[in-house]
Design a protein around this motif. Structure first.
Motif, short mmCIF file in Angstrom:
data_model
loop_
_atom_site.label_atom_id
_atom_site.label_comp_id
_atom_site.label_asym_id
_atom_site.label_seq_id
_atom_site.Cartn_x
_atom_site.Cartn_y
_atom_site.Cartn_z
N ARG A 1 -10.28 -1.62 -11.85
CA ARG A 1 -9.94 -2.64 -10.84
C ARG A 1 -9.00 -2.09 -9.76
N ALA A 2 -8.74 -0.80 -9.79
CA ALA A 2 -7.83 -0.17 -8.84
C ALA A 2 -8.44 -0.09 -7.45
N GLU A 3 -7.58 -0.21 -6.46
CA GLU A 3 -7.99 -0.01 -5.07
C GLU A 3 -7.40 1.31 -4.60
N GLU B 1 0.83 -1.20 0.00
CA GLU B 1 0.00 0.00 0.00
C GLU B 1 0.87 1.25 0.00
N LYS C 1 -0.36 -2.45 -4.40
CA LYS C 1 -1.65 -3.01 -4.83
C LYS C 1 -2.80 -2.09 -4.42
N ARG C 2 -2.55 -1.27 -3.38
CA ARG C 2 -3.57 -0.37 -2.85
C ARG C 2 -2.97 1.03 -2.70
N ARG D 1 -5.86 7.01 -10.31
CA ARG D 1 -6.71 5.82 -10.49
C ARG D 1 -6.29 5.04 -11.74
N GLN E 1 -8.42 4.65 -2.19
CA GLN E 1 -9.37 5.23 -1.26
C GLN E 1 -8.93 6.63 -0.86
N THR F 1 -3.86 4.92 -0.92
CA THR F 1 -4.67 5.74 -0.03
C THR F 1 -4.22 7.18 -0.17
N LYS G 1 -13.30 4.70 -3.10
CA LYS G 1 -13.85 4.48 -1.77
C LYS G 1 -13.50 5.73 -0.97
#
Length: 100
Positions: A72-74, A13, A41-42, A65, A76, A44, A98
């Motif tokens: 399919r992106a994570e 992350e 993979k993530r 993004r 937030q 924030t 998110k």
């Protein structure tokens, strides 16, 4: 204004923190915070210290993004104050990110 980034201990992350105004003047710093990142993979984006957000900032979030994998992106967006949350809501960004 400042943009900083920090990778989690496991490298999965990337957290990007924005303090002050999030506008076109932050473009290079924001892009530089994630541009060379290819292991996360993530993502924030911590907006706790963000006092202002404009349309160029929304565009930069969309570029992040895309970099993160598009649909399919994570990605937030966290710690939004009321004004920032209102702008994100009006822009329908809750359908793309998110928001916590």
């Amino acid at each position: 204004m400042s943009v900083t980034s920090e990778r989690s201990a496991d490298g999965q992350e990337l957290t990007i923190t924005i303090k002050g105004r999030f506008d076109f003047s932050t473009h290079q710093d924001f892009r530089g915070a994630y541009e060379k990142e290819n292991q996360a993979k993530r993502y924030t984006v911590d907006l706790n210290g963000t006092t202002y957000l404009d349309s160029s900032a929304l565009g930069m979030l969309l570029l992040l993004r895309d970099h993160a994998g598009g649909e399919r992106a994570e990605v937030q967006l966290v710690n939004c104050n009321a004004d920032v949350h209102k702008i994100l809501s009006i822009s329908n960004f809750s359908k793309l990110f998110k928001i916590a």
